[in-house]
Design a protein around this motif. Structure first.
Motif, PDB file in Angstrom:
ATOM      1  N   PRO A   1       5.872 -32.962  11.457  1.00  0.00           N
ATOM      2  CA  PRO A   1       5.668 -33.824  10.288  1.00  0.00           C
ATOM      3  C   PRO A   1       5.058 -33.098   9.094  1.00  0.00           C
ATOM      4  O   PRO A   1       5.360 -33.427   7.945  1.00  0.00           O
ATOM      5  N   LEU A   2       4.187 -32.109   9.333  1.00  0.00           N
ATOM      6  CA  LEU A   2       3.609 -31.356   8.222  1.00  0.00           C
ATOM      7  C   LEU A   2       4.659 -30.529   7.501  1.00  0.00           C
ATOM      8  O   LEU A   2       4.511 -30.226   6.312  1.00  0.00           O
TER       9      LEU A   2
ATOM     10  N   ILE B   1       9.071 -31.037   2.348  1.00  0.00           N
ATOM     11  CA  ILE B   1      10.508 -30.875   2.108  1.00  0.00           C
ATOM     12  C   ILE B   1      11.116 -32.186   1.651  1.00  0.00           C
ATOM     13  O   ILE B   1      11.946 -32.218   0.726  1.00  0.00           O
ATOM     14  N   TYR B   2      10.701 -33.275   2.263  1.00  0.00           N
ATOM     15  CA  TYR B   2      11.240 -34.589   1.882  1.00  0.00           C
ATOM     16  C   TYR B   2      10.911 -34.909   0.432  1.00  0.00           C
ATOM     17  O   TYR B   2      11.765 -35.410  -0.310  1.00  0.00           O
ATOM     18  N   VAL B   3       9.679 -34.619   0.010  1.00  0.00           N
ATOM     19  CA  VAL B   3       9.290 -34.908  -1.375  1.00  0.00           C
ATOM     20  C   VAL B   3      10.147 -34.102  -2.348  1.00  0.00           C
ATOM     21  O   VAL B   3      10.596 -34.626  -3.383  1.00  0.00           O
ATOM     22  N   SER B   4      10.396 -32.823  -2.024  1.00  0.00           N
ATOM     23  CA  SER B   4      11.236 -31.996  -2.897  1.00  0.00           C
ATOM     24  C   SER B   4      12.664 -32.534  -2.974  1.00  0.00           C
ATOM     25  O   SER B   4      13.258 -32.581  -4.052  1.00  0.00           O
ATOM     26  N   LEU B   5      13.202 -32.951  -1.845  1.00  0.00           N
ATOM     27  CA  LEU B   5      14.574 -33.457  -1.826  1.00  0.00           C
ATOM     28  C   LEU B   5      14.675 -34.849  -2.446  1.00  0.00           C
ATOM     29  O   LEU B   5      15.680 -35.188  -3.075  1.00  0.00           O
TER      30      LEU B   5
ATOM     31  N   LEU C   1       1.642 -24.500   5.393  1.00  0.00           N
ATOM     32  CA  LEU C   1       0.772 -25.452   6.086  1.00  0.00           C
ATOM     33  C   LEU C   1       0.860 -25.268   7.595  1.00  0.00           C
ATOM     34  O   LEU C   1      -0.151 -25.173   8.294  1.00  0.00           O
ATOM     35  N   VAL C   2       2.070 -25.211   8.106  1.00  0.00           N
ATOM     36  CA  VAL C   2       2.270 -25.110   9.555  1.00  0.00           C
ATOM     37  C   VAL C   2       1.806 -23.752  10.069  1.00  0.00           C
ATOM     38  O   VAL C   2       1.091 -23.673  11.068  1.00  0.00           O
ATOM     39  N   PHE C   3       2.180 -22.680   9.377  1.00  0.00           N
ATOM     40  CA  PHE C   3       1.844 -21.343   9.863  1.00  0.00           C
ATOM     41  C   PHE C   3       0.332 -21.121   9.890  1.00  0.00           C
ATOM     42  O   PHE C   3      -0.208 -20.611  10.881  1.00  0.00           O
ATOM     43  N   ILE C   4      -0.358 -21.492   8.832  1.00  0.00           N
ATOM     44  CA  ILE C   4      -1.805 -21.266   8.771  1.00  0.00           C
ATOM     45  C   ILE C   4      -2.525 -22.049   9.859  1.00  0.00           C
ATOM     46  O   ILE C   4      -3.433 -21.537  10.521  1.00  0.00           O
ATOM     47  N   LEU C   5      -2.118 -23.292  10.080  1.00  0.00           N
ATOM     48  CA  LEU C   5      -2.762 -24.091  11.130  1.00  0.00           C
ATOM     49  C   LEU C   5      -2.436 -23.565  12.521  1.00  0.00           C
ATOM     50  O   LEU C   5      -3.286 -23.581  13.418  1.00  0.00           O
ATOM     51  N   LEU C   6      -1.200 -23.087  12.713  1.00  0.00           N
ATOM     52  CA  LEU C   6      -0.822 -22.566  14.022  1.00  0.00           C
ATOM     53  C   LEU C   6      -1.580 -21.286  14.363  1.00  0.00           C
ATOM     54  O   LEU C   6      -1.857 -21.020  15.539  1.00  0.00           O
TER      55      LEU C   6
END
Length: 285
Positions: A160-161, A166-170, A210-215
């Motif tokens: 979801p992150l 991506i959804y907002v951009s599209l 967002l995903v990479f930094i949290l992972l």
């Protein structure tokens, strides 16, 4: 009394800057100082100035290897799943159903990550998917406590992150651009490659970071789905700070992790900047 522009700027940025310094800069400075120290006789930290902790980082290479392998792989996997879903909801789906489908994407966040991880333990355990595969005659599979299980967990937990930027951009994409491309004879796949994908890159960049930094700092999912066999740096840090009480070595690992993240994010941002510059050059030609 009217404030000058400089005074107004400091008045607006001062509280945020103080908050940033106290909650980020100061803790990082403490960790950096600790990383040059030694482990006390009873654990904890003993003041010193030595590079011995950094010299011992190779002993935790497995944690770094798993993190540097599964964090980028999980980010790419989340992107490959989130982008088509975001594209479908933002561009293809009927607006009357869009809100309901967005809620369904958010619903997993309403449940604790702990409960969701336990659900995956059952699904990937011996009585879940492996048992179903065995009943179908597809062999004996072991899924839990493997890198695959950890990858499934982090993609499910962090998708979801990746999805929402991506959804907002599209969703903000001007449909007239796609109509113009179609009128000029561009097939759908070319319109996607030359119009939709470039305009959605800001969302892709935001979601990926967002995903990479949290992972890179993930602890719970490897602990639960890896069964202590797939260690991330986060798991190693918990062991060093809470079990071994080797704060100096844990601080050295933390500083190294932050340095690696800064290098990767910097290279990623430069890569995106070059892509943007190349697009502008093509547009001017």
């Amino acid at each position: 009394m009217a404030l000058s522009n400089r005074q107004a700027r400091w008045l607006l940025l001062g509280p945020a800057g103080l908050w940033y310094a106290m909650l980020l800069v100061l803790p990082l400075a403490v960790v950096l100082v600790y990383s040059f120290g030694e482990r006390g006789a009873a654990g904890g930290y003993q003041p010193a100035f030595t590079l011995a902790q950094y010299a011992n980082l190779a002993t935790r290479w497995t944690a770094f290897k798993n993190t540097l392998m599964l964090a980028p792989l999980g980010t790419v996997a989340a992107l490959l799943i989130a982008y088509p879903l975001a594209y479908f909801l933002a561009v293809r789906v009927n607006p009357r159903w869009r809100t309901l489908l967005l809620v369904l994407v958010i619903v997993p966040f309403w449940t604790s990550i702990l409960i969701r991880s336990y659900a995956w333990i059952f699904l990937l355990g011996g009585r879940g998917i492996p048992a179903l595969l065995a009943d179908l005659g597809l062999g004996d599979w072991r899924l839990i406590n493997t890198p695959f299980a950890v990858l499934v967990g982090i993609v499910y937990g962090y998708m979801p992150l990746m999805f929402f930027p991506i959804y907002v951009s599209l969703e903000k994409l001007d449909r007239k651009l796609l109509e113009a491309a179609s009128d000029l004879g561009s097939p759908p796949w070319r319109s996607f490659v030359q119009v939709t994908l470039p305009l959605s890159l800001p969302g892709v960049a935001t979601g990926s970071m967002l995903v990479f930094i949290l992972l890179m700092g993930e602890y719970l999912i490897p602990q639960m789905l890896g069964g202590g066999k797939v260690f991330f740096v986060g798991n190693a840090l918990v062991d060093l700070f809470l079990q071994s009480r080797n704060w100096a070595f844990g601080s050295a690992m933390s500083v190294t992790l932050v340095a690696v993240m800064l290098v990767v994010v910097t290279l990623y941002m430069r890569f995106l900047k070059r892509i943007g510059a190349a697009r502008e050059d093509v547009g001017l030609m």
